[in-house]
Scaffold this motif. Structure first.
Motif, short mmCIF file in Angstrom:
data_model
loop_
_atom_site.label_atom_id
_atom_site.label_comp_id
_atom_site.label_asym_id
_atom_site.label_seq_id
_atom_site.Cartn_x
_atom_site.Cartn_y
_atom_site.Cartn_z
N SER A 181 -2.89 -7.22 1.41
CA SER A 181 -2.23 -5.92 1.32
C SER A 181 -1.20 -5.85 2.43
O SER A 181 -1.35 -6.48 3.48
N LEU A 204 0.84 -1.20 0.00
CA LEU A 204 0.00 0.00 0.00
C LEU A 204 0.87 1.24 0.00
O LEU A 204 1.80 1.36 0.80
N THR A 243 -5.10 -7.45 5.54
CA THR A 243 -4.05 -6.43 5.53
C THR A 243 -3.04 -6.76 6.62
O THR A 243 -3.42 -6.91 7.79
N TRP A 302 -3.07 0.30 -3.87
CA TRP A 302 -2.27 -0.91 -4.02
C TRP A 302 -1.12 -0.62 -4.97
O TRP A 302 -1.24 0.21 -5.88
#
Length: 165
Positions: free
Chosen positions: A86, A57, A119, A62
């Motif tokens: 992510s 990120l 994430t 992205w």
């Protein structure tokens, strides 16, 4: 599940690549055949039964190579099981929260019926490329916030889902 699982990623300074390798290693430990490649090196997804896509990120987006990969292969990705991850948030609080995907990733997830997104904390250390990275490091907010136990646990969930007919 028979067939090869692709773990692919977009990274600038290597932190996301290291997470992708940890995911691939965990999937292999769970008995799957896995290839791990940078997103820009993948020319086709036809040999793969499932795909894990990771992107660093940057500024709420992205990594461009992860975005390009998804856009370039969207028709083929829509026909196989896909997971996204992510990486990048910095700080100890990342582990304590379930961070939602950024808007562009969320849209791709809907279009491709992605099974799951997670994430993970990122890593930003001396020598990182980019003006923003330099500013973050100078402010003292860099460091390694990756949780490899959490990464392995997530990869184990992916492997379990692939093993389930």
């Amino acid at each position: 599940m028979t067939g090869i699982v692709l773990v692919t990623y977009g990274t600038t300074n290597g932190s996301t690549a290291r997470i992708a390798e940890a995911v691939a290693d965990s999937l292999r430990k769970d008995g799957l055949t896995v290839e791990s490649l940078p997103a820009q090196c993948v020319t086709t997804v036809s040999p793969y039964r499932a795909v894990v896509v990771g992107g660093a990120l940057y500024g709420g987006r992205w990594h461009k190579e992860a975005r390009r990969f998804v856009r370039r292969h969207r028709a083929a990705l829509a026909k196989r099981p896909v997971w996204f991850f992510s990486s990048g948030p910095l700080g100890a609080s990342v582990a304590a929260r379930d961070l939602p995907p950024v808007r562009g990733v969320r849209r791709a997830m809907t279009r491709l019926h992605v099974r799951e997104h997670v994430t993970f904390g990122g890593c930003l250390e001396e020598g990182a490329e980019g003006r923003l990275a330099g500013m973050i490091l100078r402010s003292g907010k860099g460091g390694d916030f990756r949780d490899f136990d959490a990464i392995e646990a997530w990869a184990d969930r992916v492997a379990a889902a692939l093993a389930d007919p």
